[in-house]
Design a protein around this motif. Structure first.
Motif, PDB file in Angstrom:
ATOM      1  N   GLN A  30      15.556  -4.759  -1.648  1.00 46.24           N
ATOM      2  CA  GLN A  30      14.229  -4.205  -1.379  1.00 46.24           C
ATOM      3  C   GLN A  30      14.256  -2.713  -1.043  1.00 46.24           C
ATOM      4  OE1 GLN A  30      12.576  -5.774   2.448  1.00 46.24           O
ATOM      5  NE2 GLN A  30      14.611  -6.708   2.630  1.00 46.24           N
ATOM      6  N   GLN A  66      17.756 -14.605   9.489  1.00 45.58           N
ATOM      7  CA  GLN A  66      17.384 -15.058   8.151  1.00 45.58           C
ATOM      8  C   GLN A  66      18.112 -14.205   7.117  1.00 45.58           C
ATOM      9  OE1 GLN A  66      15.292 -17.800   7.721  1.00 45.58           O
ATOM     10  NE2 GLN A  66      15.586 -17.867   9.940  1.00 45.58           N
ATOM     11  N   VAL A  67      18.584 -14.830   6.044  1.00 44.59           N
ATOM     12  CA  VAL A  67      19.238 -14.075   4.976  1.00 44.59           C
ATOM     13  C   VAL A  67      18.182 -13.248   4.256  1.00 44.59           C
ATOM     14  CG1 VAL A  67      20.507 -14.243   2.804  1.00 44.59           C
ATOM     15  CG2 VAL A  67      21.050 -15.797   4.700  1.00 44.59           C
ATOM     16  N   THR A  68      18.474 -11.972   4.083  1.00 43.04           N
ATOM     17  CA  THR A  68      17.558 -11.068   3.394  1.00 43.04           C
ATOM     18  C   THR A  68      18.347 -10.167   2.461  1.00 43.04           C
ATOM     19  OG1 THR A  68      15.744  -9.484   3.712  1.00 43.04           O
ATOM     20  CG2 THR A  68      17.598  -9.316   5.224  1.00 43.04           C
ATOM     21  N   SER A  69      17.736  -9.778   1.385  1.00 40.26           N
ATOM     22  CA  SER A  69      18.398  -8.933   0.401  1.00 40.26           C
ATOM     23  C   SER A  69      18.140  -7.461   0.689  1.00 40.26           C
ATOM     24  CB  SER A  69      17.883  -9.281  -1.001  1.00 40.26           C
ATOM     25  OG  SER A  69      18.408  -8.372  -1.942  1.00 40.26           O
ATOM     26  N   ASP A  87      23.349  -9.199   0.368  1.00 35.74           N
ATOM     27  CA  ASP A  87      22.463  -9.932   1.268  1.00 35.74           C
ATOM     28  C   ASP A  87      23.020  -9.813   2.673  1.00 35.74           C
ATOM     29  OD1 ASP A  87      22.029 -12.685  -1.056  1.00 35.74           O
ATOM     30  OD2 ASP A  87      20.912 -10.825  -0.872  1.00 35.74           O
ATOM     31  N   ARG A  94      22.011 -10.725   7.144  1.00 38.15           N
ATOM     32  CA  ARG A  94      21.163 -11.483   8.068  1.00 38.15           C
ATOM     33  C   ARG A  94      20.285 -10.494   8.825  1.00 38.15           C
ATOM     34  NH1 ARG A  94      21.406 -16.846   8.148  1.00 38.15           N
ATOM     35  NH2 ARG A  94      23.260 -17.658   7.167  1.00 38.15           N
ATOM     36  N   ASP A  95      18.982 -10.773   8.850  1.00 37.53           N
ATOM     37  CA  ASP A  95      18.088  -9.901   9.590  1.00 37.53           C
ATOM     38  C   ASP A  95      18.173 -10.218  11.081  1.00 37.53           C
ATOM     39  OD1 ASP A  95      16.444 -12.123  10.097  1.00 37.53           O
ATOM     40  OD2 ASP A  95      14.917 -11.522   8.643  1.00 37.53           O
ATOM     41  N   PHE A 137      18.952  -5.191  11.780  1.00 42.69           N
ATOM     42  CA  PHE A 137      19.522  -6.445  11.283  1.00 42.69           C
ATOM     43  C   PHE A 137      20.255  -7.164  12.400  1.00 42.69           C
ATOM     44  CE2 PHE A 137      18.749  -3.636   7.777  1.00 42.69           C
ATOM     45  CZ  PHE A 137      18.116  -4.463   6.877  1.00 42.69           C
ATOM     46  N   HIS A 167      16.312 -11.835  12.882  1.00 44.26           N
ATOM     47  CA  HIS A 167      15.895 -13.207  13.177  1.00 44.26           C
ATOM     48  C   HIS A 167      16.840 -14.237  12.552  1.00 44.26           C
ATOM     49  CE1 HIS A 167      12.328 -11.349  14.775  1.00 44.26           C
ATOM     50  NE2 HIS A 167      12.125 -10.743  13.621  1.00 44.26           N
ATOM     51  N   PRO A 211      14.009  -1.039  10.114  1.00 43.77           N
ATOM     52  CA  PRO A 211      14.683  -2.345  10.032  1.00 43.77           C
ATOM     53  C   PRO A 211      15.953  -2.403  10.901  1.00 43.77           C
ATOM     54  CG  PRO A 211      14.122  -1.545   7.844  1.00 43.77           C
ATOM     55  CD  PRO A 211      13.861  -0.416   8.796  1.00 43.77           C
TER      56      PRO A 211
END
Length: 194
Positions: free
Chosen positions: A46, A40-43, A33, A35-36, A122, A38, A120
């Motif tokens: 995907q 926010q935690v993201t995995s 995981d 941090r994007d 991050f 923004h 993307p």
């Protein structure tokens, strides 16, 4: 009996966290995981099943213009136009020459305004040294190298395993053949499994 139980508990307390880290690493880079942009935690899960080019980017480096242009071009060509299983994963970093001093919002605006980047991006990340972000710790442990400047590029396979890595003097155009080859290999494997 009590001392044996104590010893077993001690061993579990010491080694269980290490087993968990090892288990997470077995899932490759995509098991982490992050941090994007923004915060926010993201995995990264995907992106499993795709070939990824992981790059530590900076907005004020001598390599910025060439790399951002080429990253945008290859992402647009392979991902958007040809719908290939490929992505660029950009991690801004301010560890080298203070060349990414801005905050996440300014970094995103810079990339979108100047390069029309849609891949993307991050949140700002430490990629080297004593406390790198866990994904860069994974890259260092599995590839036995870490970035020493901006725009290190790591090619990651569909399972999250590091295939190869290049420093900033090697352009994205220089490694396009490697990227396309990894995509072809992935597609050949996928067709063979049908």
């Amino acid at each position: 009996m009590v001392s044996c139980l104590y010893a077993e508990c001690f061993l579990l307390a010491v080694f269980f966290p290490l087993l968990q880290v090892g288990a997470k690493n077995k899932g490759g880079l995509y098991s982490f995981d992050v941090r994007d942009i923004h915060n926010q935690v993201t995995s990264l899960e995907q992106y499993r099943g795709k070939i990824s080019l992981v790059v530590n980017v900076a907005s004020e480096c001598g390599y910025t213009d060439e790399h951002y242009r080429h990253l945008t071009e290859i992402y647009n060509e392979l991902t958007i136009e040809k719908n290939e299983p490929f992505t660029v994963l950009a991690f801004p970093c301010n560890q080298f020459g203070n060349q990414e001093p801005d905050n996440n919002e300014e970094i995103l605006k810079f990339a979108q305004t100047n390069y029309a980047a849609t891949f993307p991006i991050f949140g700002k990340t430490n990629v080297a040294g004593r406390n790198p972000d866990p994904i860069y710790g994974y890259i260092k442990d599995s590839f036995h190298s870490e970035p020493t400047w901006n725009f290190w590029k790591y090619l990651i396979d569909e399972k999250g395993v590091v295939i190869n890595g290049w420093g900033p003097r090697v352009t994205v155009k220089d490694i396009k053949e490697n990227i396309v080859g990894a995509i072809k290999k992935l597609k050949t494997k996928s067709h063979g499994e049908l």
